[in-house]
Design a protein around this motif. Structure first.
Motif, PDB file in Angstrom:
ATOM      1  N   SER A 316      17.668  14.043  14.017  1.00 52.52           N
ATOM      2  CA  SER A 316      17.892  14.737  15.278  1.00 52.52           C
ATOM      3  C   SER A 316      16.983  15.949  15.332  1.00 52.52           C
ATOM      4  O   SER A 316      16.557  16.483  14.302  1.00 52.52           O
ATOM      5  N   GLY A 317      16.683  16.367  16.576  1.00 53.36           N
ATOM      6  CA  GLY A 317      15.804  17.513  16.746  1.00 53.36           C
ATOM      7  C   GLY A 317      14.380  17.177  16.354  1.00 53.36           C
ATOM      8  O   GLY A 317      13.964  16.016  16.301  1.00 53.36           O
ATOM      9  N   GLU A 318      13.598  18.198  16.072  1.00 48.89           N
ATOM     10  CA  GLU A 318      12.198  17.994  15.706  1.00 48.89           C
ATOM     11  C   GLU A 318      12.098  17.506  14.267  1.00 48.89           C
ATOM     12  O   GLU A 318      12.606  18.146  13.346  1.00 48.89           O
ATOM     13  N   THR A 319      11.479  16.364  14.091  1.00 49.18           N
ATOM     14  CA  THR A 319      11.419  15.705  12.783  1.00 49.18           C
ATOM     15  C   THR A 319       9.996  15.217  12.518  1.00 49.18           C
ATOM     16  O   THR A 319       9.323  14.721  13.423  1.00 49.18           O
ATOM     17  N   THR A 320       9.559  15.341  11.276  1.00 44.92           N
ATOM     18  CA  THR A 320       8.257  14.815  10.873  1.00 44.92           C
ATOM     19  C   THR A 320       8.440  13.466  10.192  1.00 44.92           C
ATOM     20  O   THR A 320       9.195  13.359   9.230  1.00 44.92           O
ATOM     21  N   LEU A 321       7.770  12.451  10.708  1.00 46.59           N
ATOM     22  CA  LEU A 321       7.794  11.114  10.110  1.00 46.59           C
ATOM     23  C   LEU A 321       6.518  10.913   9.290  1.00 46.59           C
ATOM     24  O   LEU A 321       5.412  11.050   9.812  1.00 46.59           O
ATOM     25  N   GLU A 322       6.701  10.582   8.032  1.00 45.11           N
ATOM     26  CA  GLU A 322       5.563  10.261   7.165  1.00 45.11           C
ATOM     27  C   GLU A 322       5.530   8.740   6.996  1.00 45.11           C
ATOM     28  O   GLU A 322       6.425   8.160   6.374  1.00 45.11           O
ATOM     29  N   VAL A 323       4.521   8.099   7.546  1.00 51.34           N
ATOM     30  CA  VAL A 323       4.405   6.640   7.500  1.00 51.34           C
ATOM     31  C   VAL A 323       3.292   6.264   6.525  1.00 51.34           C
ATOM     32  O   VAL A 323       2.160   6.747   6.645  1.00 51.34           O
ATOM     33  N   VAL A 324       3.642   5.400   5.554  1.00 52.13           N
ATOM     34  CA  VAL A 324       2.677   5.006   4.521  1.00 52.13           C
ATOM     35  C   VAL A 324       2.659   3.488   4.386  1.00 52.13           C
ATOM     36  O   VAL A 324       3.722   2.865   4.259  1.00 52.13           O
ATOM     37  N   VAL A 325       1.459   2.916   4.423  1.00 51.26           N
ATOM     38  CA  VAL A 325       1.265   1.488   4.194  1.00 51.26           C
ATOM     39  C   VAL A 325       0.699   1.325   2.789  1.00 51.26           C
ATOM     40  O   VAL A 325      -0.367   1.885   2.477  1.00 51.26           O
ATOM     41  N   ASP A 326       1.403   0.597   1.920  1.00 51.46           N
ATOM     42  CA  ASP A 326       0.920   0.424   0.557  1.00 51.46           C
ATOM     43  C   ASP A 326      -0.432  -0.267   0.536  1.00 51.46           C
ATOM     44  O   ASP A 326      -0.699  -1.177   1.340  1.00 51.46           O
ATOM     45  N   SER A 327      -1.264   0.153  -0.392  1.00 57.91           N
ATOM     46  CA  SER A 327      -2.576  -0.475  -0.525  1.00 57.91           C
ATOM     47  C   SER A 327      -2.446  -1.855  -1.155  1.00 57.91           C
ATOM     48  O   SER A 327      -1.429  -2.176  -1.785  1.00 57.91           O
ATOM     49  N   VAL A 328      -3.460  -2.673  -0.985  1.00 61.03           N
ATOM     50  CA  VAL A 328      -3.469  -4.016  -1.558  1.00 61.03           C
ATOM     51  C   VAL A 328      -4.513  -4.061  -2.671  1.00 61.03           C
ATOM     52  O   VAL A 328      -5.416  -3.219  -2.730  1.00 61.03           O
ATOM     53  N   THR A 333     -10.564   2.067   0.127  1.00 56.51           N
ATOM     54  CA  THR A 333     -10.331   3.185   1.047  1.00 56.51           C
ATOM     55  C   THR A 333      -8.899   3.127   1.559  1.00 56.51           C
ATOM     56  O   THR A 333      -8.502   2.155   2.202  1.00 56.51           O
ATOM     57  N   THR A 334      -8.136   4.167   1.261  1.00 55.61           N
ATOM     58  CA  THR A 334      -6.711   4.162   1.648  1.00 55.61           C
ATOM     59  C   THR A 334      -6.347   5.334   2.563  1.00 55.61           C
ATOM     60  O   THR A 334      -5.172   5.510   2.891  1.00 55.61           O
ATOM     61  N   GLU A 335      -7.353   6.128   2.973  1.00 56.71           N
ATOM     62  CA  GLU A 335      -7.038   7.289   3.807  1.00 56.71           C
ATOM     63  C   GLU A 335      -6.394   6.903   5.134  1.00 56.71           C
ATOM     64  O   GLU A 335      -5.584   7.651   5.691  1.00 56.71           O
ATOM     65  N   ASN A 336      -6.761   5.727   5.637  1.00 57.35           N
ATOM     66  CA  ASN A 336      -6.204   5.311   6.928  1.00 57.35           C
ATOM     67  C   ASN A 336      -4.926   4.487   6.778  1.00 57.35           C
ATOM     68  O   ASN A 336      -4.484   3.835   7.714  1.00 57.35           O
ATOM     69  N   ASN A 337      -4.332   4.534   5.591  1.00 58.02           N
ATOM     70  CA  ASN A 337      -3.080   3.804   5.345  1.00 58.02           C
ATOM     71  C   ASN A 337      -1.841   4.654   5.609  1.00 58.02           C
ATOM     72  O   ASN A 337      -0.724   4.163   5.470  1.00 58.02           O
ATOM     73  N   GLU A 338      -2.038   5.930   5.966  1.00 57.06           N
ATOM     74  CA  GLU A 338      -0.888   6.784   6.165  1.00 57.06           C
ATOM     75  C   GLU A 338      -1.160   7.810   7.252  1.00 57.06           C
ATOM     76  O   GLU A 338      -2.313   8.129   7.561  1.00 57.06           O
ATOM     77  N   ALA A 339      -0.074   8.306   7.840  1.00 60.10           N
ATOM     78  CA  ALA A 339      -0.187   9.312   8.894  1.00 60.10           C
ATOM     79  C   ALA A 339       1.138  10.030   9.054  1.00 60.10           C
ATOM     80  O   ALA A 339       2.196   9.514   8.671  1.00 60.10           O
ATOM     81  N   SER A 340       1.070  11.242   9.625  1.00 58.61           N
ATOM     82  CA  SER A 340       2.261  12.046   9.893  1.00 58.61           C
ATOM     83  C   SER A 340       2.412  12.213  11.399  1.00 58.61           C
ATOM     84  O   SER A 340       1.433  12.411  12.115  1.00 58.61           O
ATOM     85  N   TYR A 341       3.662  12.134  11.855  1.00 60.11           N
ATOM     86  CA  TYR A 341       3.950  12.261  13.276  1.00 60.11           C
ATOM     87  C   TYR A 341       5.111  13.230  13.464  1.00 60.11           C
ATOM     88  O   TYR A 341       6.116  13.150  12.744  1.00 60.11           O
TER      89      TYR A 341
END
Length: 346
Positions: A316-328, A333-341
């Motif tokens: 609830s309220g303002e929340t930061t989501l950390e989304v991470v896709v595991d590397s294979v 290059t894994t920099e584009n496997n994760e992002a914060s929202y």
């Protein structure tokens, strides 16, 4: 003697009984009207409470159904891989088993976090035990598979993995004999039809996997010649989009999402930017003090696929989501496997 003058007639008071009867009647009518209003209020309140209870029961059954359906898919992928490793290297096979283990751990956490209505207490307790068994079995399998695919201690490790098949079968029996019938009973007792949870069988063809040597035979077909680092072609994934309840998120600004009593559901879309099909891709989401996971079964080269992951408990309220896709395996290059929202839940 003359007759005396006639006396004037006395005036008579009107009888009081009819007036009193009218008063009593009016009071009775008023009391009756009050009772009717009170009864209607009680009926209305009871109807609202019943509707709220039924909605909670339906929501609970729906949450269980979603987790069970995702579990069935993970089971399907895991045992298909075990039956036919399809030339996976040892490292690739281990990584994919670990991804399945993480997925089941996520299901267990979601089950433990369910807000079960009081009448579902017995079903919830049995459901938690069901997923405790499944998570425990998958963790033991993932811990032992590396040794089982090696030379030293392989036989003992394989035996331990085989023992976990019995634990998976026990979880299936518990679900089919206690969890599902109990949820169906509670729903039926409350007049809720058509929302029963599906069957859930984690261990397919149990007669096969409970046989001596079945696990050893399956593991022996894993290609032990590779290391998982010398993979052919280009391998790489990219996080291509994230939405919450259909609202697209941006990593550069705060996105407002209206919940309206809905469970927030994050849909993560991943692109396979490599030249080979990637399987068992784990996606994790961290937020505040919570975290959850999901798995994408397979993505063909240059294609995208997505997974929907409910956030339980809901932030609830303002929340930061950390989304991470595991590397294979083979991904450099894994920099584009994760992002914060940043999301403002309202």
């Amino acid at each position: 003697m003359e007759e005396s003058a006639a006396r004037p007639a006395r005036s008579r008071r009107p009888p009081r009984r009819p007036q009193r009867q009218q008063i009593v009647l009016r009071r009775a009518l008023a009391l009756g009207a009050g009772l009717i209003v009170l009864i209607l209020i009680v009926i209305g309140v009871k109807g609202c409470l019943d509707a709220r209870k039924n909605r909670a029961l339906s929501d609970y059954s729906g949450d269980v159904t979603q987790i069970v359906e995702e579990t069935k898919q993970t089971s399907k992928v895991f045992f298909a891989k075990l039956s036919d490793p399809n030339e996976l290297s040892v490292t690739e096979f281990i990584n994919e088993v670990n991804a399945d283990r993480s997925a089941v751990d996520g299901y267990q956490a979601r089950i433990d976090g369910l807000d079960a209505p009081g009448e579902m207490g017995q079903a919830q307790s049995a459901l938690e035990l069901t997923y405790d068994l499944r998570a425990s079995a998958m963790n033991e399998i993932a811990d032992e598979v590396d040794t089982a695919l090696g030379e030293v201690g392989a036989e003992k490790a394989t035996e331990k993995i085989a023992q976990q098949m019995e634990k998976l079968m026990a979880s299936d029996v518990l679900y089919s004999t206690v969890v599902r019938p109990e949820i169906k009973r509670v729903l039926s007792d409350n007049g809720i039809e058509g929302e029963d949870p599906p069957e859930s069988v984690f261990l397919p063809d149990e007669t096969k996997w409970l046989e001596d040597g079945a696990v050893d035979s399956a593991l022996s077909s894993v290609d032990g010649s590779g290391t998982g680092t010398e993979t052919e072609g280009i391998h790489g994934l990219g996080l291509s989009g994230v939405t919450v309840n259909g609202v697209e998120l941006s990593s550069e600004s705060t996105t407002e999402v209206s919940l309206e009593e809905e469970t927030p559901e994050v849909e993560v879309t991943v692109e396979n930017q490599g030249e080979s099909t990637e399987n068992g891709i784990a996606v994790s989401i961290s937020y505040g003090t919570g975290s959850t996971e999901g798995t994408i079964d397979s993505i063909a080269p240059l294609e995208t696929s997505s997974v929907s992951i409910p956030l339980v408990p809901a932030p609830s309220g303002e929340t930061t989501l950390e989304v991470v896709v595991d590397s294979v395996p083979g991904e450099e290059t894994t920099e584009n496997n994760e992002a914060s929202y940043t999301v403002l839940f309202q």
